[in-house]
Design a protein around this motif. Structure first.
Motif, PDB file in Angstrom:
ATOM      1  N   LEU A   1       0.421  -1.166  -0.084  1.00 26.36           N
ATOM      2  CA  LEU A   1       0.114   0.161   0.281  1.00 26.36           C
ATOM      3  C   LEU A   1       0.827   1.528   0.126  1.00 26.36           C
ATOM      4  O   LEU A   1       0.358   1.990  -0.795  1.00 26.36           O
ATOM      5  N   GLU A   2       2.182   1.140   0.614  1.00 21.84           N
ATOM      6  CA  GLU A   2       3.066   2.679   0.325  1.00 21.84           C
ATOM      7  C   GLU A   2       3.544   2.323  -0.304  1.00 21.84           C
ATOM      8  O   GLU A   2       2.802   3.956  -1.212  1.00 21.84           O
ATOM      9  N   PHE A   3       3.892   1.674  -1.444  1.00 20.20           N
ATOM     10  CA  PHE A   3       4.249   1.298  -2.254  1.00 20.20           C
ATOM     11  C   PHE A   3       3.281   2.368  -3.079  1.00 20.20           C
ATOM     12  O   PHE A   3       3.638   3.186  -4.482  1.00 20.20           O
ATOM     13  N   LEU A   4       2.143   1.228  -3.392  1.00 15.69           N
ATOM     14  CA  LEU A   4       0.908   2.399  -3.965  1.00 15.69           C
ATOM     15  C   LEU A   4       0.910   3.701  -4.201  1.00 15.69           C
ATOM     16  O   LEU A   4       0.731   4.822  -4.894  1.00 15.69           O
ATOM     17  N   ALA A   5       0.580   3.964  -2.751  1.00 16.65           N
ATOM     18  CA  ALA A   5       0.527   5.622  -2.565  1.00 16.65           C
ATOM     19  C   ALA A   5       1.603   6.555  -2.472  1.00 16.65           C
ATOM     20  O   ALA A   5       1.354   7.692  -3.090  1.00 16.65           O
ATOM     21  N   MET A   6       2.888   6.113  -2.270  1.00 24.18           N
ATOM     22  CA  MET A   6       3.708   6.585  -2.963  1.00 24.18           C
ATOM     23  C   MET A   6       4.212   6.812  -4.972  1.00 24.18           C
ATOM     24  O   MET A   6       4.363   8.284  -5.240  1.00 24.18           O
ATOM     25  N   ARG A   7       3.912   5.825  -5.415  1.00 17.61           N
ATOM     26  CA  ARG A   7       3.664   5.510  -7.009  1.00 17.61           C
ATOM     27  C   ARG A   7       2.405   6.797  -7.148  1.00 17.61           C
ATOM     28  O   ARG A   7       3.022   7.022  -8.822  1.00 17.61           O
ATOM     29  N   ILE A   8       0.926   5.821  -6.988  1.00 20.22           N
ATOM     30  CA  ILE A   8       0.292   6.606  -8.065  1.00 20.22           C
ATOM     31  C   ILE A   8      -0.440   7.256  -7.055  1.00 20.22           C
ATOM     32  O   ILE A   8      -1.449   8.204  -6.294  1.00 20.22           O
ATOM     33  N   THR A   9       0.438   9.099  -7.718  1.00 17.39           N
ATOM     34  CA  THR A   9      -0.351  10.237  -7.332  1.00 17.39           C
ATOM     35  C   THR A   9      -1.018  11.056  -7.750  1.00 17.39           C
ATOM     36  O   THR A   9      -1.396  12.125  -6.611  1.00 17.39           O
ATOM     37  N   LYS A  10      -1.880  11.471  -8.495  1.00 18.04           N
ATOM     38  CA  LYS A  10      -2.500  12.501  -9.140  1.00 18.04           C
ATOM     39  C   LYS A  10      -3.909  12.162  -8.595  1.00 18.04           C
ATOM     40  O   LYS A  10      -4.705  13.103  -8.748  1.00 18.04           O
ATOM     41  N   ASN A  11      -4.929  11.298  -9.407  1.00 21.34           N
ATOM     42  CA  ASN A  11      -5.380  10.680  -9.266  1.00 21.34           C
ATOM     43  C   ASN A  11      -6.347   9.296  -8.439  1.00 21.34           C
ATOM     44  O   ASN A  11      -6.056   8.793  -7.760  1.00 21.34           O
ATOM     45  N   VAL A  12      -7.034  10.211  -7.601  1.00 22.79           N
ATOM     46  CA  VAL A  12      -7.996   9.471  -5.972  1.00 22.79           C
ATOM     47  C   VAL A  12      -9.111   7.635  -7.347  1.00 22.79           C
ATOM     48  O   VAL A  12      -8.508   6.436  -6.909  1.00 22.79           O
ATOM     49  N   ARG A  13      -8.687   8.274  -8.177  1.00 24.21           N
ATOM     50  CA  ARG A  13      -9.856   7.394  -9.570  1.00 24.21           C
ATOM     51  C   ARG A  13      -8.552   6.435  -9.894  1.00 24.21           C
ATOM     52  O   ARG A  13      -9.384   4.615  -9.694  1.00 24.21           O
ATOM     53  N   VAL A  14      -7.530   6.460  -9.542  1.00 28.97           N
ATOM     54  CA  VAL A  14      -6.858   6.197 -11.038  1.00 28.97           C
ATOM     55  C   VAL A  14      -5.862   4.513  -9.697  1.00 28.97           C
ATOM     56  O   VAL A  14      -5.695   3.892  -9.525  1.00 28.97           O
ATOM     57  N   LEU A  15      -5.998   5.770  -8.217  1.00 34.42           N
ATOM     58  CA  LEU A  15      -5.608   5.035  -7.188  1.00 34.42           C
ATOM     59  C   LEU A  15      -6.360   3.323  -7.460  1.00 34.42           C
ATOM     60  O   LEU A  15      -6.258   2.507  -6.381  1.00 34.42           O
ATOM     61  N   GLU A  16      -7.237   4.367  -6.821  1.00 35.68           N
ATOM     62  CA  GLU A  16      -8.683   2.877  -6.305  1.00 35.68           C
ATOM     63  C   GLU A  16      -8.683   1.871  -7.414  1.00 35.68           C
ATOM     64  O   GLU A  16      -9.051   0.674  -7.403  1.00 35.68           O
ATOM     65  N   GLY A  17      -8.731   2.662  -8.774  1.00 44.26           N
ATOM     66  CA  GLY A  17      -8.334   1.820  -9.953  1.00 44.26           C
ATOM     67  C   GLY A  17      -7.863   0.378  -9.809  1.00 44.26           C
ATOM     68  O   GLY A  17      -7.541  -0.475 -10.166  1.00 44.26           O
ATOM     69  N   ALA A  18      -6.163   0.886  -9.521  1.00 51.82           N
ATOM     70  CA  ALA A  18      -5.683  -0.083  -9.862  1.00 51.82           C
ATOM     71  C   ALA A  18      -6.112  -0.925  -7.897  1.00 51.82           C
ATOM     72  O   ALA A  18      -4.922  -1.957  -8.975  1.00 51.82           O
ATOM     73  N   LEU A  19      -6.450  -0.823  -7.489  1.00 52.09           N
ATOM     74  CA  LEU A  19      -6.646  -1.538  -6.055  1.00 52.09           C
ATOM     75  C   LEU A  19      -7.333  -2.543  -7.054  1.00 52.09           C
ATOM     76  O   LEU A  19      -7.524  -3.583  -6.219  1.00 52.09           O
ATOM     77  N   THR A  20      -8.300  -1.731  -7.072  1.00 48.78           N
ATOM     78  CA  THR A  20      -9.585  -2.931  -7.173  1.00 48.78           C
ATOM     79  C   THR A  20      -8.967  -3.868  -8.115  1.00 48.78           C
ATOM     80  O   THR A  20      -9.637  -5.478  -8.136  1.00 48.78           O
ATOM     81  N   ARG A  21      -8.018  -3.572  -9.119  1.00 44.97           N
ATOM     82  CA  ARG A  21      -7.614  -4.591 -10.388  1.00 44.97           C
ATOM     83  C   ARG A  21      -6.814  -5.589  -9.293  1.00 44.97           C
ATOM     84  O   ARG A  21      -6.359  -6.631 -10.254  1.00 44.97           O
ATOM     85  N   LEU A  22      -5.921  -5.159  -8.677  1.00 39.21           N
ATOM     86  CA  LEU A  22      -4.950  -6.200  -8.010  1.00 39.21           C
ATOM     87  C   LEU A  22      -5.537  -7.111  -7.159  1.00 39.21           C
ATOM     88  O   LEU A  22      -5.225  -7.514  -6.987  1.00 39.21           O
ATOM     89  N   PHE A  23      -6.483  -6.824  -6.550  1.00 40.55           N
ATOM     90  CA  PHE A  23      -7.483  -7.968  -5.573  1.00 40.55           C
ATOM     91  C   PHE A  23      -8.501  -8.759  -6.680  1.00 40.55           C
ATOM     92  O   PHE A  23      -8.613  -9.997  -6.559  1.00 40.55           O
TER      93      PHE A  23
END
Ligand SMILES: Nc1ncnc2c1ncn2[C@@H]1O[C@H](COP(=O)(O)OP(=O)(O)OP(=O)(O)O)[C@@H](O)[C@H]1O
Length: 456
Positions: free
Chosen positions: A311-333
């Motif tokens: 999670l720390e890695f994602l929070a550090m690397r995906i910085t622009k937009n919460v939507r993109v962040l959420e999408g990344a997590l959904t895809r990961l799970f």
């Protein structure tokens, strides 16, 4: 909803939209089935499905819900055997599913609200420094007390939570005061309803419906910029409601004064109340959002393991937009559950390679070194030089930490660029800063500030 009720609903639509629209768009619809709150209608073509969804979706949903309150979405699709293409056109109007929270009340003859996403509540909104003011203002309006600032204008960049906050206000108001006529819609829908009313010569109905609203929420107001007659009508609606002491909440992608082609008188009205912005997210907020989403995913995918640091890695690397962040997590799970594998750092990098690449900052190690030495007011030569005194060693570790998280360089490469140090020294430095970020608020702030400066 039974076929008979659908027949009745069609008669209601016939009255409200006129014979020729009815013949073109409603008559061809067939109620296919209602399942888990979704009423599915068969349409002859995807074009009809899309058009009906856009133009009449919320109207159909509104009528359908007055017959069967459990219906939360309407869905239009071409039956598989009618479509040449395997993928059906899907056009959906969503009222949010699930029992809670309750949908805003709709009075007979009142303006139908656009569907609200049931996930967008205050409970699911994570508050951090960048959005605390917007959140506090939204909470205040949602408490339903006397109107103190009118309008509330929320603005911010893409995907920072404006719509989420607006829906949260609507849900909370309708729970506190179920009889309140709360109408949420996008500026595009406002325009759309206005144009339909003009075309169908129903401006009186339009005006009286809007003027009967207790709380009006218009999302993405920048959409009406440059659209003269819509602006004009918006202006009159706005004034009538404010004069009547009704609450208005507006969102936009920038401050009112900065929206191009928006009439001056509208800009000045929008500035009359409280204007608050949602700032770009910081690391802590992104991490908080990820943590709260993970709690939800743990219920969806029980037993799925998540390695430390992901999670720390994602929070550090995906910085622009919460939507993109959420999408990344959904895809990961979803991916991890398919392959039945723990979510490790390696799996994360594989699964999200494209997202990570596109949000990869083009920051170089040299830029990081320069920025860090400026920040700590030391010479660049001391930052990469051999001296081990803390006044140089700590900034060096900070720079290594940023190099590790903000570039794709390997540890040995980073070590080489810091005066030929070994990769274990870099690793130690990165770990130390990780610890300090948790233990020392000043360090957390320094890192955040440096990261933002480097991203700018
Ligand atoms: N602070 C937050 N806590 C939890 N979720 C958030 C937060 N901020 C944004 N999100 C989520 O990010 C997604 C995008 O948010 P939202 O649609 O509200 O953005 P927006 O500002 O309206 O963007 P746009 O300008 O594209 O309309 C939503 O799924 C929302 O739930």
């Amino acid at each position: 909803m039974t076929q008979e009720q659908w027949g009745q609903l069609k008669q209601d639509l016939l009255k409200s939209i006129g014979k020729s629209n009815y013949k073109s768009w409603i008559e061809p619809l067939e109620l296919s089935h209602v399942e888990e709150g979704v009423a599915t209608f068969a349409v002859p073509t995807s074009f009809v499905g899309n058009y009906v969804s856009q133009k009449y979706g919320d109207q159909i949903l509104y009528h359908a819900r007055s017959i069967s309150p459990e219906i939360r979405r309407v869905h239009f699709s071409v039956p598989a055997n009618q479509s040449a293409r395997p993928a059906m056109a899907r056009a959906t109007a969503d009222a949010g599913s699930g029992a809670q929270p309750a949908a805003p009340a709709q009075r007979e003859g009142s303006m139908p609200t656009a569907p609200l996403d049931r996930r967008f509540t205050f409970d699911t909104f994570v508050v951090g420094k960048p959005n605390e003011l917007a959140h506090a203002a939204a909470k205040r309006v949602a408490s339903g007390g006397p109107v103190t600032f009118n309008p509330l204008f929320l603005y911010g960049g893409v995907g920072l939570g404006k719509t989420h906050l607006m829906h949260a206000i609507a849900w909370e108001l309708s729970q506190r005061q179920p009889d309140l006529n709360v109408v949420y819609l996008s500026a595009e829908q406002f325009m759309y309803r206005f144009v339909s009313a003009l075309r169908e010569r129903k401006m009186m109905d339009f005006k009286s419906m809007f003027r009967s609203v207790d709380v009006l929420m218009v999302d993405d107001v920048q959409f009406i910029a440059g659209k003269d007659s819509t602006q004009e009508e918006f202006f009159h609606t706005f004034n009538a409601l404010v004069d009547g002491g009704k609450q208005i909440i507006i969102s936009g992608d920038r401050a009112p004064g900065e929206i191009e082609n928006l009439e001056e008188r509208i800009k000045s009205r929008l500035q009359c109340g409280l204007v608050v912005d949602l700032h770009p997210t910081n690391y802590e907020l992104r991490l908080g959002i990820l943590q709260s989403k993970v709690e939800y995913y743990r219920t969806q995918y029980p037993g799925l393991l998540l390695a430390d640091g992901v999670l720390e890695f994602l929070a550090m690397r995906i910085t622009k937009n919460v939507r993109v962040l959420e999408g990344a997590l959904t895809r990961l799970f979803a991916f991890a559950s398919l392959v039945g594998h723990e979510i490790t750092m390696e799996l994360t990098q594989d699964c999200l390679a494209d997202v990570l690449r596109s949000s990869e900052r083009q920051v170089t190690i040299e830029e990081i070194q320069r920025q860090v030495s400026d920040h700590y007011n030391i010479r660049l030569s001391d930052l990469i030089g051999p001296k081990r005194v803390r006044v140089f060693a700590r900034p060096r570790q900070v720079a290594m930490y940023l190099a590790k998280h903000m570039t794709s360089r390997s540890l040995p490469e980073i070590g080489r660029r810091f005066g030929g140090r070994d990769h274990t020294t870099v690793m130690h430095g990165v770990r130390r800063i990780d610890e300090l970020r948790v233990a020392d608020a000043q360090m957390a702030e320094d890192i955040d500030m440096l990261r933002r400066a480097l991203e700018a």
